[in-house]
Motif scaffolding. Structure first.
Motif, PDB file in Angstrom:
ATOM      1  N   ALA A 191       0.843  -1.198   0.000  1.00 47.91           N
ATOM      2  CA  ALA A 191       0.000   0.000   0.000  1.00 47.91           C
ATOM      3  C   ALA A 191       0.873   1.240   0.000  1.00 47.91           C
ATOM      4  O   ALA A 191       2.103   1.150   0.159  1.00 47.91           O
ATOM      5  CB  ALA A 191      -0.879   0.009   1.249  1.00 47.91           C
ATOM      6  N   ASP A 192       0.216   2.371  -0.168  1.00 41.79           N
ATOM      7  CA  ASP A 192       0.929   3.643  -0.057  1.00 41.79           C
ATOM      8  C   ASP A 192       1.346   3.837   1.397  1.00 41.79           C
ATOM      9  O   ASP A 192       0.530   3.716   2.312  1.00 41.79           O
ATOM     10  CB  ASP A 192       0.007   4.786  -0.496  1.00 41.79           C
ATOM     11  CG  ASP A 192       0.750   6.115  -0.491  1.00 41.79           C
ATOM     12  OD1 ASP A 192       1.220   6.530   0.594  1.00 41.79           O
ATOM     13  OD2 ASP A 192       0.888   6.723  -1.563  1.00 41.79           O
ATOM     14  N   VAL A 193       2.627   4.125   1.604  1.00 41.93           N
ATOM     15  CA  VAL A 193       3.167   4.180   2.960  1.00 41.93           C
ATOM     16  C   VAL A 193       2.378   5.140   3.868  1.00 41.93           C
ATOM     17  O   VAL A 193       2.085   4.813   5.025  1.00 41.93           O
ATOM     18  CB  VAL A 193       4.678   4.539   2.921  1.00 41.93           C
ATOM     19  CG1 VAL A 193       4.928   5.907   2.277  1.00 41.93           C
ATOM     20  CG2 VAL A 193       5.272   4.516   4.293  1.00 41.93           C
ATOM     21  N   SER A 211      13.904   1.983   2.441  1.00 42.49           N
ATOM     22  CA  SER A 211      14.718   2.311   1.277  1.00 42.49           C
ATOM     23  C   SER A 211      13.829   3.144   0.367  1.00 42.49           C
ATOM     24  O   SER A 211      13.199   2.624  -0.553  1.00 42.49           O
ATOM     25  CB  SER A 211      15.151   1.011   0.604  1.00 42.49           C
ATOM     26  OG  SER A 211      15.826   1.282  -0.589  1.00 42.49           O
ATOM     27  N   PRO A 212      13.720   4.426   0.666  1.00 44.48           N
ATOM     28  CA  PRO A 212      12.769   5.244  -0.095  1.00 44.48           C
ATOM     29  C   PRO A 212      13.262   5.500  -1.516  1.00 44.48           C
ATOM     30  O   PRO A 212      14.442   5.268  -1.809  1.00 44.48           O
ATOM     31  CB  PRO A 212      12.728   6.552   0.706  1.00 44.48           C
ATOM     32  CG  PRO A 212      14.004   6.607   1.446  1.00 44.48           C
ATOM     33  CD  PRO A 212      14.453   5.204   1.675  1.00 44.48           C
ATOM     34  N   PRO A 213      12.368   5.954  -2.377  1.00 50.86           N
ATOM     35  CA  PRO A 213      12.804   6.259  -3.751  1.00 50.86           C
ATOM     36  C   PRO A 213      13.949   7.271  -3.745  1.00 50.86           C
ATOM     37  O   PRO A 213      14.045   8.097  -2.844  1.00 50.86           O
ATOM     38  CB  PRO A 213      11.554   6.890  -4.378  1.00 50.86           C
ATOM     39  CG  PRO A 213      10.419   6.398  -3.557  1.00 50.86           C
ATOM     40  CD  PRO A 213      10.947   6.231  -2.166  1.00 50.86           C
ATOM     41  N   TYR A 214      14.800   7.164  -4.770  1.00 53.59           N
ATOM     42  CA  TYR A 214      15.895   8.136  -4.923  1.00 53.59           C
ATOM     43  C   TYR A 214      15.415   9.274  -5.808  1.00 53.59           C
ATOM     44  O   TYR A 214      15.775   9.352  -6.982  1.00 53.59           O
ATOM     45  CB  TYR A 214      17.123   7.460  -5.525  1.00 53.59           C
ATOM     46  CG  TYR A 214      17.638   6.299  -4.693  1.00 53.59           C
ATOM     47  CD1 TYR A 214      18.085   6.517  -3.396  1.00 53.59           C
ATOM     48  CD2 TYR A 214      17.674   5.016  -5.200  1.00 53.59           C
ATOM     49  CE1 TYR A 214      18.555   5.476  -2.620  1.00 53.59           C
ATOM     50  CE2 TYR A 214      18.135   3.964  -4.432  1.00 53.59           C
ATOM     51  CZ  TYR A 214      18.574   4.198  -3.142  1.00 53.59           C
ATOM     52  OH  TYR A 214      19.035   3.164  -2.381  1.00 53.59           O
ATOM     53  N   TYR A 220       9.659   4.407 -10.514  1.00 51.63           N
ATOM     54  CA  TYR A 220       8.542   3.877  -9.720  1.00 51.63           C
ATOM     55  C   TYR A 220       7.738   4.960  -9.006  1.00 51.63           C
ATOM     56  O   TYR A 220       6.669   4.713  -8.525  1.00 51.63           O
ATOM     57  CB  TYR A 220       8.973   2.790  -8.731  1.00 51.63           C
ATOM     58  CG  TYR A 220      10.335   2.909  -8.120  1.00 51.63           C
ATOM     59  CD1 TYR A 220      11.256   1.883  -8.307  1.00 51.63           C
ATOM     60  CD2 TYR A 220      10.701   4.008  -7.361  1.00 51.63           C
ATOM     61  CE1 TYR A 220      12.523   1.962  -7.745  1.00 51.63           C
ATOM     62  CE2 TYR A 220      11.952   4.086  -6.803  1.00 51.63           C
ATOM     63  CZ  TYR A 220      12.868   3.060  -6.993  1.00 51.63           C
ATOM     64  OH  TYR A 220      14.090   3.131  -6.447  1.00 51.63           O
ATOM     65  N   SER A 221       8.244   6.133  -8.930  1.00 51.24           N
ATOM     66  CA  SER A 221       7.448   7.243  -8.418  1.00 51.24           C
ATOM     67  C   SER A 221       7.993   8.525  -9.041  1.00 51.24           C
ATOM     68  O   SER A 221       9.205   8.677  -9.183  1.00 51.24           O
ATOM     69  CB  SER A 221       7.521   7.327  -6.901  1.00 51.24           C
ATOM     70  OG  SER A 221       8.806   6.956  -6.481  1.00 51.24           O
ATOM     71  N   TYR A 223       8.087  12.580  -8.749  1.00 51.17           N
ATOM     72  CA  TYR A 223       7.788  13.752  -7.921  1.00 51.17           C
ATOM     73  C   TYR A 223       7.898  15.000  -8.784  1.00 51.17           C
ATOM     74  O   TYR A 223       8.830  15.104  -9.596  1.00 51.17           O
ATOM     75  CB  TYR A 223       8.772  13.835  -6.744  1.00 51.17           C
ATOM     76  CG  TYR A 223       8.690  12.610  -5.874  1.00 51.17           C
ATOM     77  CD1 TYR A 223       7.764  12.532  -4.846  1.00 51.17           C
ATOM     78  CD2 TYR A 223       9.511  11.511  -6.127  1.00 51.17           C
ATOM     79  CE1 TYR A 223       7.661  11.388  -4.079  1.00 51.17           C
ATOM     80  CE2 TYR A 223       9.406  10.359  -5.365  1.00 51.17           C
ATOM     81  CZ  TYR A 223       8.484  10.300  -4.341  1.00 51.17           C
ATOM     82  OH  TYR A 223       8.380   9.168  -3.590  1.00 51.17           O
ATOM     83  N   PHE A 232       7.530  14.860   0.931  1.00 45.38           N
ATOM     84  CA  PHE A 232       6.911  13.537   1.070  1.00 45.38           C
ATOM     85  C   PHE A 232       7.653  12.745   2.168  1.00 45.38           C
ATOM     86  O   PHE A 232       7.045  12.189   3.086  1.00 45.38           O
ATOM     87  CB  PHE A 232       6.961  12.804  -0.280  1.00 45.38           C
ATOM     88  CG  PHE A 232       6.834  11.307  -0.177  1.00 45.38           C
ATOM     89  CD1 PHE A 232       5.618  10.717   0.153  1.00 45.38           C
ATOM     90  CD2 PHE A 232       7.946  10.482  -0.395  1.00 45.38           C
ATOM     91  CE1 PHE A 232       5.509   9.332   0.274  1.00 45.38           C
ATOM     92  CE2 PHE A 232       7.835   9.098  -0.278  1.00 45.38           C
ATOM     93  CZ  PHE A 232       6.618   8.526   0.060  1.00 45.38           C
TER      94      PHE A 232
HETATM   95  C1  LIG Z   1      14.601   2.524  -3.729  1.00 43.98           C
HETATM   96  S1  LIG Z   1      13.260   1.464  -3.946  1.00 43.98           S
HETATM   97  C2  LIG Z   1      13.444   0.309  -2.721  1.00 43.98           C
HETATM   98  C3  LIG Z   1      13.202  -1.019  -3.227  1.00 43.98           C
HETATM   99  C4  LIG Z   1      13.200  -2.092  -2.119  1.00 43.98           C
HETATM  100  N1  LIG Z   1      14.318  -1.917  -1.270  1.00 43.98           N
HETATM  101  C5  LIG Z   1      13.193  -3.441  -2.771  1.00 43.98           C
HETATM  102  O1  LIG Z   1      14.247  -4.092  -2.706  1.00 43.98           O
HETATM  103  O2  LIG Z   1      12.185  -3.792  -3.378  1.00 43.98           O
HETATM  104  C6  LIG Z   1      11.874   2.443  -3.451  1.00 43.98           C
HETATM  105  C7  LIG Z   1      10.564   1.692  -3.407  1.00 43.98           C
HETATM  106  O3  LIG Z   1       9.583   2.532  -2.800  1.00 43.98           O
HETATM  107  C8  LIG Z   1       8.340   2.311  -3.456  1.00 43.98           C
HETATM  108  N2  LIG Z   1       7.473   3.481  -3.207  1.00 43.98           N
HETATM  109  C9  LIG Z   1       7.527   4.699  -3.764  1.00 43.98           C
HETATM  110  N3  LIG Z   1       6.591   5.516  -3.251  1.00 43.98           N
HETATM  111  C10 LIG Z   1       5.920   4.784  -2.337  1.00 43.98           C
HETATM  112  C11 LIG Z   1       4.811   5.050  -1.474  1.00 43.98           C
HETATM  113  N4  LIG Z   1       4.214   6.265  -1.451  1.00 43.98           N
HETATM  114  N5  LIG Z   1       4.404   4.072  -0.642  1.00 43.98           N
HETATM  115  C12 LIG Z   1       4.997   2.856  -0.651  1.00 43.98           C
HETATM  116  N6  LIG Z   1       6.042   2.532  -1.443  1.00 43.98           N
HETATM  117  C13 LIG Z   1       6.478   3.482  -2.288  1.00 43.98           C
HETATM  118  C14 LIG Z   1       8.721   2.152  -4.896  1.00 43.98           C
HETATM  119  O4  LIG Z   1       7.724   1.475  -5.611  1.00 43.98           O
HETATM  120  C15 LIG Z   1      10.029   1.354  -4.780  1.00 43.98           C
HETATM  121  O5  LIG Z   1       9.754  -0.015  -4.818  1.00 43.98           O
END
Ligand SMILES: C[S@@+](CC[C@H](N)C(=O)[O-])C[C@H]1O[C@@H](n2cnc3c(N)ncnc32)[C@H](O)[C@@H]1O
Length: 298
Positions: A191-193, A211-214, A220-221, A223, A232
């Motif tokens: 789900a959305d965090v 491990s948030p998005p870079y 994957y997201s 901004y 965020f």
């Molecule tokens: C840097 S990656 C980390 C991947 C993770 N460590 C893995 O091995 O699958 C960031 C992850 O955060 C997810 N993401 C981005 N925004 C999000 C949100 N609002 N809520 C939940 N997950 C989110 C992305 O889909 C992505 O899989």
């Protein structure tokens, strides 16, 4: 030769001998020595000469004059101190003035202490906070101090957080430290965090690894701006702090990134994500303990 014992003797005579001694000195280091040697001031101490020294052109003399005035506590006169604060440029003297006014513990000084909260020197802001916190359960003071949890200085933010926000958090604790709710155990949630964290109670988690998005380095997201990305994560850190048990941990896995240039006419841009995230983590109550780990400061 002038000795500490002699200065102590003059101090206890209860007349103006000590001020006569100071007034006949021309050498700055001797005046400073006398002022440093005064120690505790008796209740019948003649302090007029100390106020005169506030006009001395040497900062060390003014500093020690203010220090001694501060020792008079409730008996000291605020007006000359405030007058000096208006134009004083020496950092040490300015801090000492705020400390001396704070030590008076007088209700009528509250407006001056509020004024000091706007000072650009964070140590002065902290002195003013200390001076205000001696008045317990004062709603007006709380209204002035609470917003400083967003102050640009980390020291100020930490003091305010510990005073007002950490205590509230502690009160809400429902479970013993080592326990948590069964519905949080052994579950995987997709789900959305920010949506899902709403369902996680206060102080129910010992460790979060994220491990948030870079930013926009991967698709994957997306901004709309780097600022929007930081905001965020600001919300995520606020929520993780809320759900984390006192003194427990958050590990953030991230790194600087480079967003490639869009054409030869442009240049690529490097974003120092870990560095930029720091203020957001600290602001939300996280205490930095290692390159990647933060501890709940509550
Ligand atoms: C840097 S990656 C980390 C991947 C993770 N460590 C893995 O091995 O699958 C960031 C992850 O955060 C997810 N993401 C981005 N925004 C999000 C949100 N609002 N809520 C939940 N997950 C989110 C992305 O889909 C992505 O899989």
């Amino acid at each position: 030769m002038l000795t500490k014992e002699y200065i102590t003797e003059l101090k206890h005579r209860g007349n103006s001998d000590i001020s006569a001694l100071v007034n006949t000195q021309r050498d700055v280091s001797t005046i400073v020595f006398i002022l440093e040697s005064l120690g505790q001031l008796p209740s019948d101490f003649h302090a007029d000469f100390l106020y005169n020294l506030l006009k001395h052109n040497h900062a060390q003399v003014r500093l020690h004059a203010v220090k001694n005035i501060g020792k008079l506590n409730g008996r000291s006169d605020t007006k000359p101190l405030l007058a000096l604060y208006q134009h004083e440029t020496d950092t040490g003297v300015r801090r000492e003035i705020v400390s001396a006014i704070g030590r008076q513990r007088k209700c009528e000084n509250k407006p001056f202490l509020y004024e000091f909260l706007n000072d650009s020197d964070p140590k002065i802001v902290c002195q003013a906070i200390r001076g205000l916190l001696v008045f317990e359960n004062d709603k007006e003071i709380e209204e002035h101090l609470r917003p400083l949890v967003n102050h640009e200085n980390e020291m100020v933010r930490t003091v305010i957080y510990k005073e007002y926000f950490a205590k509230e958090k502690t009160k809400k604790t429902a479970l013993p430290h080592a326990e948590t709710y069964d519905f949080l155990k052994n579950v995987v949630v997709n789900a959305d965090v920010l949506e899902v964290l709403k369902f996680v109670p206060e102080e129910s988690v010992h460790l979060t690894f994220t491990s948030p998005p870079y930013y926009n380095a991967r698709d994957y997201s997306i901004y709309p701006s780097y600022q929007a990305y930081l905001e965020f994560l600001d919300k995520v850190f606020q929520e993780t702090c809320r759900i984390t048990k006192e003194g427990r941990f958050l590990i953030v896995n991230t790194s600087p990134i480079i967003i490639p240039r869009i054409s030869r006419a442009h240049s690529s841009k490097r974003y120092p994500i870990p560095f930029d995230l720091h203020p957001y983590l600290v602001k939300n109550g996280w205490e930095f303990i290692d390159d990647i780990e933060f501890q709940n400061a509550a």
